[in-house]
Design an enzyme around this catalytic site. Structure first.
Site, PDB file in Angstrom:
ATOM      1  N   HIS A  97       5.277  -0.849   9.506  1.00  0.00           N
ATOM      2  CA  HIS A  97       5.926  -0.123   8.412  1.00  0.00           C
ATOM      3  C   HIS A  97       6.790   0.975   9.034  1.00  0.00           C
ATOM      4  O   HIS A  97       6.320   2.058   9.344  1.00  0.00           O
ATOM      5  CB  HIS A  97       4.819   0.466   7.525  1.00  0.00           C
ATOM      6  CG  HIS A  97       5.284   1.253   6.345  1.00  0.00           C
ATOM      7  ND1 HIS A  97       5.211   0.781   5.045  1.00  0.00           N
ATOM      8  CD2 HIS A  97       5.805   2.506   6.248  1.00  0.00           C
ATOM      9  CE1 HIS A  97       5.659   1.704   4.209  1.00  0.00           C
ATOM     10  NE2 HIS A  97       6.027   2.759   4.915  1.00  0.00           N
ATOM     11  N   ARG A 101       7.714   1.253  -4.787  1.00  0.00           N
ATOM     12  CA  ARG A 101       6.703   2.312  -4.545  1.00  0.00           C
ATOM     13  C   ARG A 101       7.225   3.330  -3.510  1.00  0.00           C
ATOM     14  O   ARG A 101       7.577   4.443  -3.838  1.00  0.00           O
ATOM     15  CB  ARG A 101       5.384   1.664  -4.090  1.00  0.00           C
ATOM     16  CG  ARG A 101       4.199   2.620  -4.126  1.00  0.00           C
ATOM     17  CD  ARG A 101       4.072   3.539  -2.935  1.00  0.00           C
ATOM     18  NE  ARG A 101       4.005   2.849  -1.664  1.00  0.00           N
ATOM     19  CZ  ARG A 101       4.043   3.465  -0.487  1.00  0.00           C
ATOM     20  NH1 ARG A 101       4.161   4.775  -0.430  1.00  0.00           N
ATOM     21  NH2 ARG A 101       4.025   2.774   0.636  1.00  0.00           N
ATOM     22  N   ASP A 102       7.290   2.927  -2.264  1.00  0.00           N
ATOM     23  CA  ASP A 102       7.670   3.883  -1.205  1.00  0.00           C
ATOM     24  C   ASP A 102       9.123   4.317  -1.377  1.00  0.00           C
ATOM     25  O   ASP A 102       9.495   5.450  -1.059  1.00  0.00           O
ATOM     26  CB  ASP A 102       7.475   3.233   0.179  1.00  0.00           C
ATOM     27  CG  ASP A 102       7.285   4.256   1.291  1.00  0.00           C
ATOM     28  OD1 ASP A 102       7.374   5.459   1.017  1.00  0.00           O
ATOM     29  OD2 ASP A 102       7.051   3.843   2.440  1.00  0.00           O
ATOM     30  N   CYS A 137       8.161   9.795   2.239  1.00  0.00           N
ATOM     31  CA  CYS A 137       6.890  10.330   1.756  1.00  0.00           C
ATOM     32  C   CYS A 137       7.069  11.804   1.431  1.00  0.00           C
ATOM     33  O   CYS A 137       7.441  12.590   2.296  1.00  0.00           O
ATOM     34  CB  CYS A 137       5.807  10.140   2.823  1.00  0.00           C
ATOM     35  SG  CYS A 137       4.262  10.957   2.409  1.00  0.00           S
ATOM     36  N   HIS A 169      10.043   3.597   9.211  1.00  0.00           N
ATOM     37  CA  HIS A 169      11.074   4.359   8.513  1.00  0.00           C
ATOM     38  C   HIS A 169      12.234   4.523   9.494  1.00  0.00           C
ATOM     39  O   HIS A 169      12.038   4.567  10.708  1.00  0.00           O
ATOM     40  CB  HIS A 169      10.525   5.721   8.065  1.00  0.00           C
ATOM     41  CG  HIS A 169       9.622   5.625   6.860  1.00  0.00           C
ATOM     42  ND1 HIS A 169       9.887   6.255   5.666  1.00  0.00           N
ATOM     43  CD2 HIS A 169       8.471   4.955   6.663  1.00  0.00           C
ATOM     44  CE1 HIS A 169       8.927   5.989   4.794  1.00  0.00           C
ATOM     45  NE2 HIS A 169       8.042   5.190   5.371  1.00  0.00           N
ATOM     46  N   ASN A 179      13.151   4.298   4.319  1.00  0.00           N
ATOM     47  CA  ASN A 179      12.411   3.183   4.905  1.00  0.00           C
ATOM     48  C   ASN A 179      13.391   2.281   5.639  1.00  0.00           C
ATOM     49  O   ASN A 179      14.597   2.297   5.369  1.00  0.00           O
ATOM     50  CB  ASN A 179      11.755   2.356   3.794  1.00  0.00           C
ATOM     51  CG  ASN A 179      10.506   2.997   3.241  1.00  0.00           C
ATOM     52  OD1 ASN A 179      10.573   3.932   2.470  1.00  0.00           O
ATOM     53  ND2 ASN A 179       9.363   2.497   3.656  1.00  0.00           N
TER      54      ASN A 179
END
Ligand code: HMG
Ligand code: MG
Length: 305
Positions: free
Chosen positions: A208, A16-17, A241, A210, A250
């Protein structure tokens, strides 16, 4: 007694990310094959896609097909990001195990990312949480830009705590604190966590990070020292993003795993399998993944047989 936890949960957000920022479309069958490989690595949590508007994130326009066609492995939670009831509808139809709702600590990023003010977002997510729970799903919450916003700069921790309060009131099961553009440093991480711990149980918090400016692993270490045991990461350091300029990369799952393995902290994830699946997606993306650990491997030794 060691100050380090015995065990850590790695939540893989690469599909996803990691992929959402990739310009060239990765074929659906390749996404499915990659997720199936990730399921064989010992990971217990994979965020597989997001049910957002395909115009906003074209790369994940195939969310329904990906979610429907992956081979689910027992013991692995397959999650998807949803922004609203329309997204939830798709996620429930595809029978994902968990849904993740998301919003930002900063007004401008929230608007750029989901086209609503923070105040307008709460009722939308409240309804998603209610309906997801009715359907028997667990719900994860994300707050983006906790440590800094690409549009507004530094963010007052109280702003993030206000959003967290609302999300927990809605009934989310876990909250992931996002350093969306990779600006956090270890001291700030500990100061933010100190404030969060006054309000929320640490077991319900995940980090989370990055790695945009190279501080992600240092921030993990700072979080571990504070007793955090759940971390999001994307294999090979994929990601970013699209609505946060500069949000590249990430925290890489392989770099995280290398560090945790070395520290004797259990994750259940096997490096060899993980590296194979990294080389698989690297080939599909057509460019070298930028995590550190992968650079140390001789690709030919890790080819999938
Ligand atoms: P909007 O345009 O305001 O939506 O977008 P709307 O509610 O006004 O509806 C407009 C049209 O979109 C309607 O269709 C809806 O049906 C449709 P029409 O009637 O015009 O034909 N629509 C949808 N279609 C498919 N799926 C949906 C959906 N919802 C409405 N779910 C919206 C609002 C939230 C949909 C849009 O802004 C969006 O999709 N944003 C997603 C952005 C995104 O995915 N960003 C990246 C993820 S967040 C992130 O990366 C940060 C994180 O990793 C943590 C960190 O790093 O900090 C989580
Ligand atoms: Mg992210």
């Amino acid at each position: 007694m060691s100050k380090w936890p015995k065990q850590v949960t790695i939540k893989e957000v690469g599909p996803r990310d990691g992929l959402q920022n990739e310009k060239a479309f990765i074929e659906t069958k390749d996404k499915i094959a990659w997720i199936n490989q990730l399921s064989q690595t010992g990971l217990t949590y994979i965020e597989i896609t997001s049910f957002v508007h395909p115009k906003w994130i074209p790369q994940l326009a195939d969310a329904a097909e990906v979610a429907a066609k992956i081979k689910k492995v027992q013991g692995v939670t397959y999650a998807a990001l949803v922004p609203n009831l329309k997204g939830l509808e798709g996620a429930l139809a595809a029978n994902v195990d968990e849904v993740s709702v998301f919003m930002s600590a900063s007004e401008t990023h929230n608007r750029k990312n989901i086209n609503k003010s923070i105040a307008e977002t709460f009722p939308v997510l409240q309804e998603v949480v209610i309906q997801a729970k009715k359907a028997g799903k667990t719900v994860r919450g994300y707050i983006s830009t906790v440590f800094g916003c690409p549009y507004e700069g530094s963010i007052d921790v109280e702003q993030a705590i206000k959003v967290a309060d609302k999300l927990f009131e809605m009934g989310i099961d876990e909250l992931s604190l996002g350093d969306t553009i990779g600006v956090a440093n270890p001291r700030q991480v500990q100061e933010v966590l100190e404030e969060f711990f006054k309000r929320f149980p640490k077991e319900k918090l995940a980090m989370h990070f990055h790695n945009t400016r190279g501080t992600a692993l240092a921030n993990v270490l700072a979080s571990l020292e504070m007793g955090i045991t759940t971390f999001d990461s994307a294999l090979g350091g994929l990601g970013g993003c699209p609505y946060a300029p500069g949000a590249s990369g990430n925290l890489a799952t392989d770099d995280l795993l290398y560090m945790l393995d070395g520290m004797g902290i259990e994750t259940g994830v096997q490096m060899e399998q993980l590296a194979k699946s990294a080389f698989f997606i690297q080939e599909k993306i057509g460019r070298k993944l930028n995590s550190h650990y992968l650079q140390t491997l001789n690709k030919s030794e890790c080819q999938l047989s």
